[in-house]
Design an enzyme around this catalytic site. Sequence first.
Site, short mmCIF file in Angstrom:
data_model
loop_
_atom_site.label_atom_id
_atom_site.label_comp_id
_atom_site.label_asym_id
_atom_site.label_seq_id
_atom_site.Cartn_x
_atom_site.Cartn_y
_atom_site.Cartn_z
N ASP A 92 0.85 -1.19 0.00
CA ASP A 92 0.00 0.00 0.00
C ASP A 92 0.89 1.24 0.00
O ASP A 92 1.87 1.32 0.76
CB ASP A 92 -0.91 -0.02 1.23
CG ASP A 92 -1.94 1.09 1.19
OD1 ASP A 92 -2.97 0.91 0.51
OD2 ASP A 92 -1.72 2.14 1.83
N ILE A 93 0.56 2.20 -0.85
CA ILE A 93 1.33 3.44 -0.92
C ILE A 93 1.06 4.27 0.33
O ILE A 93 -0.10 4.54 0.67
CB ILE A 93 0.98 4.25 -2.18
CG1 ILE A 93 1.25 3.41 -3.43
CG2 ILE A 93 1.77 5.55 -2.23
CD1 ILE A 93 0.81 4.08 -4.73
N ASN A 100 -2.74 13.20 -3.50
CA ASN A 100 -3.92 13.66 -4.24
C ASN A 100 -4.36 15.05 -3.78
O ASN A 100 -4.69 15.92 -4.58
CB ASN A 100 -5.08 12.67 -4.06
CG ASN A 100 -4.97 11.49 -5.01
OD1 ASN A 100 -4.31 11.57 -6.04
ND2 ASN A 100 -5.60 10.39 -4.66
N ASP A 109 -2.12 9.54 -10.05
CA ASP A 109 -2.01 8.51 -11.08
C ASP A 109 -0.55 8.25 -11.45
O ASP A 109 -0.15 7.09 -11.68
CB ASP A 109 -2.79 8.91 -12.33
CG ASP A 109 -4.30 8.80 -12.14
OD1 ASP A 109 -4.74 8.21 -11.13
OD2 ASP A 109 -5.03 9.31 -13.01
N GLU A 135 -4.77 2.46 -4.31
CA GLU A 135 -3.31 2.53 -4.20
C GLU A 135 -2.72 1.26 -3.60
O GLU A 135 -1.59 1.26 -3.13
CB GLU A 135 -2.91 3.74 -3.35
CG GLU A 135 -3.28 3.66 -1.88
CD GLU A 135 -4.67 4.19 -1.57
OE1 GLU A 135 -4.89 4.55 -0.41
OE2 GLU A 135 -5.51 4.24 -2.48
#
Length: 242
Positions: A92-93, A100, A109, A135
Site C-alpha cells: 500500500d502506498i 492527491n 495517477d 493505491e
Amino acid sequence: MSAQPTTQNKSAGTLRLQAALQLLAQSGHSLPTDAPQGSLLWLQAVIDGLCMLSSRDALTGLSNRRQFELAIAREIDRVARAGEPALVLMADIDRFKQVNDTYGHAAGDEVIKAVAQALLDCVRPMDTVARFGGEEFAIILPNCPPAFGHTVAERIRMKVQRRPVSVAPGVEVAVTISLGGAFAPQWVRSSATLWIERADQQLYRAKAEGRNRACLEQPTMLQVSAEEKGLLFGTSQFQDIE
C-alpha cells in the site's frame, strides 16, 4: 434450412465490432497491418486484444483484480498438490491521500504508475503483480521459501523509496510503501480469502509500526517429511495424482 442473418442482426454485429475496435484503439492496442480486416488473423488479434484488456488494469498495465483472483486460485491448487512454498505480499502506498490533496489526482495517477513499474522491476516472470484496488497492490510469488521472503519484500520497499516520482515540471515526490506478507500453508488447500486476510494483517502491522516497512507472518507449518507426504497422498483426495 439454415436461417439467413437479417439486416438488423448484421447491423448489431457491426456495432459491437466497432465498439470493440474503438476500445482497443483507446487503450493503445494496435492490430496487425499485414492482415486484411476481417481475416482470421485479424479477428484473432482483436480477440487477443480484448482478452488482454479484460485481464489488465487500465492505468498501470498490471494484472487486474479478476486476473489476480484467477492466479491465486491456481497457486493455492499448486501449493496443495506440490507442497512448494508460496508468498503473497500486499503493498500500500503510504500517505497517498496527501499526494492527491496536494498535487491533484493526475499526480496521484503518476505515483501509482511509478510504483507499479517499481514492483515489476523487482519480480520474476513467474510472479504475478496486480493492482488490487486504489493505491493497493498484490504480488504472488510462487516457490518463494520463507528464508527469502523478507529479502524480497525489502528489495521491493527499497526500490520504491529510491525512486522519486515527477508529478509536475520540476516537482518530485518521495514515495514509500508498506508491505505485509503471508506464506501459504504447504500441503493444505487454503482459500484465497484467508491467505489475503493474513497478508493484510501484516500490512496493517507495518502501517501501525510507522509505515515504509515490510512485515511478514512467520510460516506456521514446518517442512513435511517424506513419510508424512506418503500418508497425505494415501488418504486424501490427491491419491490419484501421479
